[in-house]
Design a protein around this motif. Structure first.
Motif, PDB file in Angstrom:
ATOM      1  N   ASP A  16       0.661  -1.281   0.078  1.00  0.00           N
ATOM      2  CA  ASP A  16      -0.088   0.088   0.095  1.00  0.00           C
ATOM      3  C   ASP A  16       0.833   1.288  -0.040  1.00  0.00           C
ATOM      4  OD1 ASP A  16      -2.644  -1.083  -0.085  1.00  0.00           O
ATOM      5  OD2 ASP A  16      -2.439  -1.294   2.050  1.00  0.00           O
ATOM      6  N   ARG A  57      -5.279  -5.107   1.902  1.00  0.00           N
ATOM      7  CA  ARG A  57      -4.697  -3.779   1.522  1.00  0.00           C
ATOM      8  C   ARG A  57      -5.808  -2.709   1.265  1.00  0.00           C
ATOM      9  NH1 ARG A  57      -2.639  -4.743  -3.970  1.00  0.00           N
ATOM     10  NH2 ARG A  57      -2.214  -2.582  -3.982  1.00  0.00           N
ATOM     11  N   ARG A  58      -5.573  -1.529   1.698  1.00  0.00           N
ATOM     12  CA  ARG A  58      -6.203  -0.325   1.460  1.00  0.00           C
ATOM     13  C   ARG A  58      -6.440  -0.016  -0.199  1.00  0.00           C
ATOM     14  NH1 ARG A  58      -2.415   1.254   4.805  1.00  0.00           N
ATOM     15  NH2 ARG A  58      -1.338   2.508   3.527  1.00  0.00           N
ATOM     16  N   THR A  59      -5.385  -0.261  -0.921  1.00  0.00           N
ATOM     17  CA  THR A  59      -5.496   0.202  -2.297  1.00  0.00           C
ATOM     18  C   THR A  59      -5.612  -1.067  -3.134  1.00  0.00           C
ATOM     19  OG1 THR A  59      -2.941  -0.195  -2.387  1.00  0.00           O
ATOM     20  CG2 THR A  59      -3.721   1.998  -1.878  1.00  0.00           C
TER      21      THR A  59
END
Length: 64
Positions: A16, A57-59
């Motif tokens: 990320d 994951r944030r992305t």
């Protein structure tokens, strides 16, 4: 949280960070790149599939 999940979360966080830096137009310095490679290698060595990292994951990319 077991060790496998910890490794996956740590590797996902590094990914990320690299993605977010790229999106801001920054380059990843060699030390951060080495840390990212080490974390990803540890995840692969622990038998964690790259798609499995996406859940932390944030992305994370959309896989529709």
């Amino acid at each position: 949280m077991d060790q496998r999940e910890h490794i996956a979360r740590q590797a996902a966080g590094v990914v990320d960070g690299a993605v977010e830096a790229y999106e801001r137009g920054e380059t990843l310095d060699p030390v951060d790149a080495a840390i990212a490679r080490t974390n990803l290698r540890a995840a692969l060595d622990a038998g964690i599939h790259p798609f499995e990292l996406d859940q932390y994951r944030r992305t994370a990319p959309d896989r529709d």
